[in-house]
Write a protein that holds these residues in place. Structure first.
Motif, PDB file in Angstrom:
ATOM      1  N   TRP A 113     -63.328 -98.114 -13.795  1.00 56.61           N
ATOM      2  CA  TRP A 113     -63.872 -99.112 -15.415  1.00 56.61           C
ATOM      3  C   TRP A 113     -62.414 -99.696 -15.855  1.00 56.61           C
ATOM      4  N   VAL A 114     -62.389-101.130 -15.687  1.00 57.24           N
ATOM      5  CA  VAL A 114     -61.170-101.837 -16.208  1.00 57.24           C
ATOM      6  C   VAL A 114     -61.299-101.903 -17.523  1.00 57.24           C
ATOM      7  N   GLY A 115     -60.419-101.871 -18.516  1.00 55.21           N
ATOM      8  CA  GLY A 115     -60.572-102.200 -20.062  1.00 55.21           C
ATOM      9  C   GLY A 115     -61.769-101.347 -20.956  1.00 55.21           C
ATOM     10  N   GLY A 116     -61.905-101.608 -21.463  1.00 53.20           N
ATOM     11  CA  GLY A 116     -62.490-100.729 -22.551  1.00 53.20           C
ATOM     12  C   GLY A 116     -61.984 -99.824 -23.113  1.00 53.20           C
ATOM     13  N   SER A 117     -61.931 -98.925 -23.659  1.00 53.97           N
ATOM     14  CA  SER A 117     -61.526 -97.318 -24.522  1.00 53.97           C
ATOM     15  C   SER A 117     -60.994 -96.599 -23.675  1.00 53.97           C
ATOM     16  N   GLY A 118     -61.453 -96.751 -22.556  1.00 54.92           N
ATOM     17  CA  GLY A 118     -60.362 -95.610 -21.415  1.00 54.92           C
ATOM     18  C   GLY A 118     -61.285 -94.312 -21.692  1.00 54.92           C
ATOM     19  N   ARG A 119     -62.821 -94.173 -22.263  1.00 50.29           N
ATOM     20  CA  ARG A 119     -63.256 -92.521 -22.167  1.00 50.29           C
ATOM     21  C   ARG A 119     -63.888 -92.702 -21.292  1.00 50.29           C
ATOM     22  N   PRO A 120     -64.741 -93.548 -20.570  1.00 55.16           N
ATOM     23  CA  PRO A 120     -65.547 -92.987 -19.298  1.00 55.16           C
ATOM     24  C   PRO A 120     -64.765 -92.129 -18.687  1.00 55.16           C
ATOM     25  N   GLN A 121     -63.271 -92.254 -18.323  1.00 58.66           N
ATOM     26  CA  GLN A 121     -62.639 -90.698 -17.405  1.00 58.66           C
ATOM     27  C   GLN A 121     -63.013 -89.696 -17.696  1.00 58.66           C
ATOM     28  N   GLU A 122     -63.445 -89.478 -19.432  1.00 62.64           N
ATOM     29  CA  GLU A 122     -63.160 -88.211 -19.896  1.00 62.64           C
ATOM     30  C   GLU A 122     -64.767 -88.220 -19.852  1.00 62.64           C
ATOM     31  N   LEU A 123     -65.412 -88.680 -19.995  1.00 66.03           N
ATOM     32  CA  LEU A 123     -67.019 -88.831 -20.104  1.00 66.03           C
ATOM     33  C   LEU A 123     -67.317 -88.105 -18.829  1.00 66.03           C
ATOM     34  N   LEU A 124     -67.092 -88.699 -17.642  1.00 70.75           N
ATOM     35  CA  LEU A 124     -67.752 -88.956 -16.102  1.00 70.75           C
ATOM     36  C   LEU A 124     -66.874 -87.744 -15.175  1.00 70.75           C
ATOM     37  N   SER A 125     -65.129 -87.712 -15.878  1.00 72.72           N
ATOM     38  CA  SER A 125     -64.914 -86.092 -14.788  1.00 72.72           C
ATOM     39  C   SER A 125     -65.649 -84.800 -14.476  1.00 72.72           C
ATOM     40  N   GLY A 126     -66.150 -84.418 -16.144  1.00 72.14           N
ATOM     41  CA  GLY A 126     -66.776 -84.132 -16.237  1.00 72.14           C
ATOM     42  C   GLY A 126     -68.227 -83.403 -14.681  1.00 72.14           C
ATOM     43  N   HIS A 127     -68.278 -84.808 -14.532  1.00 68.95           N
ATOM     44  CA  HIS A 127     -69.406 -84.327 -13.849  1.00 68.95           C
ATOM     45  C   HIS A 127     -69.295 -84.623 -12.297  1.00 68.95           C
ATOM     46  N   GLY A 128     -67.399 -84.573 -11.662  1.00 71.13           N
ATOM     47  CA  GLY A 128     -67.782 -84.345 -10.582  1.00 71.13           C
ATOM     48  C   GLY A 128     -67.369 -86.605 -10.365  1.00 71.13           C
ATOM     49  N   ILE A 129     -67.269 -86.919 -11.044  1.00 70.34           N
ATOM     50  CA  ILE A 129     -67.057 -88.522 -10.610  1.00 70.34           C
ATOM     51  C   ILE A 129     -66.036 -89.096 -11.245  1.00 70.34           C
ATOM     52  N   PRO A 130     -65.308 -89.212  -9.942  1.00 65.66           N
ATOM     53  CA  PRO A 130     -63.754 -90.371  -9.832  1.00 65.66           C
ATOM     54  C   PRO A 130     -63.604 -91.241 -10.419  1.00 65.66           C
ATOM     55  N   THR A 131     -63.345 -91.255 -11.739  1.00 68.51           N
ATOM     56  CA  THR A 131     -62.768 -92.786 -12.357  1.00 68.51           C
ATOM     57  C   THR A 131     -61.529 -93.243 -12.906  1.00 68.51           C
ATOM     58  N   PHE A 132     -61.177 -94.438 -11.712  1.00 67.93           N
ATOM     59  CA  PHE A 132     -60.117 -95.422 -12.422  1.00 67.93           C
ATOM     60  C   PHE A 132     -60.009 -96.336 -13.676  1.00 67.93           C
ATOM     61  N   SER A 133     -59.214 -96.811 -14.065  1.00 69.54           N
ATOM     62  CA  SER A 133     -59.280 -97.673 -14.790  1.00 69.54           C
ATOM     63  C   SER A 133     -58.470 -99.549 -14.274  1.00 69.54           C
ATOM     64  N   GLU A 134     -58.292 -98.769 -12.477  1.00 66.08           N
ATOM     65  CA  GLU A 134     -57.509-100.209 -11.235  1.00 66.08           C
ATOM     66  C   GLU A 134     -58.331 -99.965 -10.068  1.00 66.08           C
TER      67      GLU A 134
END
Length: 716
Positions: free
Chosen positions: A428-449
């Motif tokens: 997820w590029v741009g945005g608030s950066g919250r997707p990392q926090e929202l998805l990490s607890g579900h075992g979904i690796p989330t990156f900004s690049e």
């Protein structure tokens, strides 16, 4: 508790991560002091166990009842945190042992890192702990963190902020550097990576980095292990720890520093441990499936992928994005790093087309178009088709901006992931950066690049795809009596000349290495007779224990097809050797081999890790452009195949440029046989070079030259 009931390393690691009760010996009422931070952090992060401050000068400490001594505690805590100066530590350790506390953390400095006097103080501390039956983490460490109970038995200021609440995804992190460990833990938590188990090993008077890795691998709640390593004191225990993690299926990623000569010296000064020959660590990591991190970001990126639920099982990806350009970028990077982006056939393209607008790309990468911003179900429907696709191992979703839609899209992706047997990775590029926090607890690796994400995915996915079986579990028993710590000095005991070529190959034939047909002779007449017996064409060489590299001095004549050519070559070699003052002037006549490929196979000794087996491209390439792989015995078939597959110019072994391919099965068996022989006999030799080991026009392998150097030093 006596020394005979000393807790095991596994028990101590459990205490450090899962402690249900903690005493803080020397706890300060001032939560801003180093001696007061541990208690403040325990309260800040909501530690679920019991806390018992020990401070003889106060009735309460930071709002909790205080006890005047360890003996006054109402129960036996699982863990003691000693926040006293070094001069008072030994007495505190004795008090812990007397009360039955089996594991303690020591923050105090002033030990081995301070030189000879400090080293003696550390030895005394360890002796005290052994007598008391107490296991130690430290001294000179920043502590431990145990996410399962929100345990923060540490004093590092990285815990002194409001950016995170100590997420725990089962990812463990061990560090020999307290400061670097604190930096990395803070970075992980601040980017929503659930590194919830942390051990700072400090001076490693007792519990070492190897102990920590092995103990964490034994913990059923550990999903992955990350580490920051400067040097290894006990190579055998390190191998055992990596072997145990591999056997238990716990992925490991390590950032090993001290690559350069100056870096290695700095590591030795800082920790008292040798950094070791860096190529040996590369070999060791390959052998035990350890990912080597090149930076802090890379280490944490690997951690995200390794802790995904489920983990990638192969290297085929389907890309879902709302940008055609992003799809092209990711496809380019995927191919560069070894990921496959299979183009979908008509059947699956048609299935995807039913979920997307008519102008969308449906063959992989999948371009859902910007319609996702107004209808996020388009994204999740497309991702579902990708998860069902039989040639997809991992679904990679790339999005950007859309701050207003973040929560809804993340919720939908989390629900999808919870029902999937394949991993989803989100960029997820741009945005608030919250997707990392929202998805990490579900075992979904989330990156900004995207590039970083695909590099990390490739490292893990390609390892899984290779299906490497665990290396033979290393218990340390094989060489326990002969291997010394890497900082032991090696003293030459004698000067021993190398074996001559014929003697070397006779030795290697016992090791299962096929050797060229040859005869040793004394003069030109003998050379002619030998050539007739072998059959033309032949090679004529000087055979002398005084000369190791004959071709450099003009002592090798190849392609000789007549008796007269053999006679002339033998006379020329003898004349040149006499002119150079060489006393040993024997001749060897060899069968001429139609060389299609040249390899080097050999053995070397590392001061810490002992014997190493080397395989690489031989001949002049060995010196001009080294392309070699190292492994540490014992080897299994998968190790030998990995060495071959990892050679940069390995295509030359498979018939590139019109060459005859080498019999790879035979090569694997030669490597394994040689490795077994090395494992049994390595202490007798400093080094062995079989160069070249050649493949002929029929793919057969034969050693045509070899150099064996008997041991001139004590076995490391």
């Amino acid at each position: 508790m006596s020394a005979t009931t000393m807790p095991t390393t596994a028990q101590a690691i459990q205490d450090l991560i899962h402690a249900q009760s903690v005493t803080i010996i020397g706890a300060s009422n001032d939560g801003l002091k180093a001696s007061g931070r541990t208690l403040r952090y325990l309260q800040k992060y909501g530690y679920t166990g019991s806390v018992y401050p020990v401070n003889p000068t106060r009735d309460t400490v930071q709002g909790l009842p205080s006890y005047s001594s360890v003996a006054d505690l109402p129960e036996v805590p699982d863990l003691a945190v000693i926040v006293l100066p070094a001069t008072a530590v030994n007495d505190a350790v004795r008090a812990c042992g007397a009360h039955g506390i089996r594991t303690a953390i020591i923050f105090a400095s002033g030990y081995a890192e301070m030189g000879a006097d400090g080293a003696r103080a550390q030895e005394e501390l360890l002796s005290t702990a052994r007598e008391a039956g107490v296991r130690l983490l430290g001294p000179n460490c920043v502590g431990a963190v145990g996410g399962p109970t929100n345990l923060t038995a540490a004093f590092m200021t990285g815990l002194d902020q409001e950016r995170f609440s100590l997420a725990d995804d089962g990812i463990a992190f061990v560090s020999q550097s307290g400061a670097m460990g604190a930096f990395i833990l803070n970075t992980a938590q601040s980017t929503s990576l659930g590194v919830g188990r942390f051990l700072s090993t400090g001076n490693e008077a007792d519990i070492t980095i190897s102990d920590a890795i092995e103990g964490l691998a034994e913990d059923a709640t550990t999903t992955a292990i990350l580490g920051y390593i400067e040097g290894i004191r006990d190579p055998e225990s390190f191998r055992r720890a990596l072997s145990r993690a591999q056997t238990r299926g716990v992925p490991v990623a390590l950032m090993k520093v001290g690559r350069s000569e100056r870096g290695a010296a700095a590591a030795q000064s800082h920790t008292g441990a040798l950094a070791g020959q860096d190529s040996v660590y590369d070999a060791l990591f390959r052998q035990y499936g350890v990912h080597r991190a090149e930076s802090i970001d890379h280490l944490l990126d690997l951690g995200r992928i390794m802790a995904s639920k489920p983990r990638p099982q192969g290297n085929r990806i389907s890309i879902v994005t709302l940008s055609g350009g992003a799809g092209v970028l990711m496809t380019d990077v995927a191919q560069e790093v070894g990921l496959q982006v299979p183009r979908w056939n008509d059947e699956w393209a048609a299935r995807m087309a039913t979920e997307l607008p008519a102008f969308a790309a449906v063959r992989n990468p999948i371009d859902t178009t910007g319609v996702v911003a107004s209808d996020h179900t388009v994204l999740t429907r497309a991702a579902r088709v990708c998860l069902d696709h039989p040639e997809t191992d991992t679904v990679v979703v790339m999005l950007g901006n859309m701050e207003r839609e973040e929560e809804a899209i993340c919720t939908a992706l989390a629900e999808l992931a919870d029902t999937s047997s394949k991993p989803i990775i989100v960029i997820w590029v741009g945005g608030s950066g919250r997707p990392q926090e929202l998805l990490s607890g579900h075992g979904i690796p989330t990156f900004s690049e995207p590039v970083r994400a695909l590099h990390a995915l490739a490292a893990v996915a390609n390892t899984r795809r290779q299906g490497a079986e665990p290396s033979r579990e290393h218990t340390g028993d094989e060489r326990a009596d002969s291997v010394k710590p890497p900082n032991s000095s090696l003293q030459a005991t004698a000067t021993v000349a190398a074996l001559d070529e014929v003697a070397s190959k006779e030795l290697l034939s016992e090791a299962g290495v096929p050797t060229v047909m040859e005869h040793e002779v004394l003069d030109a007449q003998g050379a002619q007779m030998a050539a007739k017996q072998i059959g033309y064409p032949v090679v004529v060489k000087l055979l002398s224990a005084e000369v190791a590299h004959k071709s450099d001095l003009g002592f090798v004549h190849i392609g000789l097809r007549t008796a007269e050519e053999v006679r002339a070559a033998a006379l020329a070699i003898a004349e040149r050797a006499e002119r150079l003052g060489i006393q040993d002037r024997r001749i060897v006549v060899q069968q001429m081999v139609d060389v299609q490929a040249e390899l080097i196979l050999g053995m070397a000794r590392d001061p810490g890790f002992g014997p190493l087996v080397l395989l690489g491209m031989g001949g002049v390439l060995t010196e001009l452009d080294p392309d070699v792989q190292l492994r540490l015995p014992p080897l299994k078939e998968e190790d030998a195949r990995s060495m071959i597959d990892s050679l940069r110019t390995g295509a030359l072994l498979r018939g590139a440029r019109g060459r005859s391919p080498v019999d790879e099965h035979a090569l694997v068996q030669i490597v394994l046989s040689f490795s077994e022989w090395v494992e049994e006999n390595w202490e007798e030799y400093d080094s062995i070079d079989i160069n070249p080991l050649v493949g002929d026009a029929q793919g057969r392998l034969v050693a045509v030259d070899a150099l064996v150097v008997p041991a001139t030093t004590e076995a490391p």
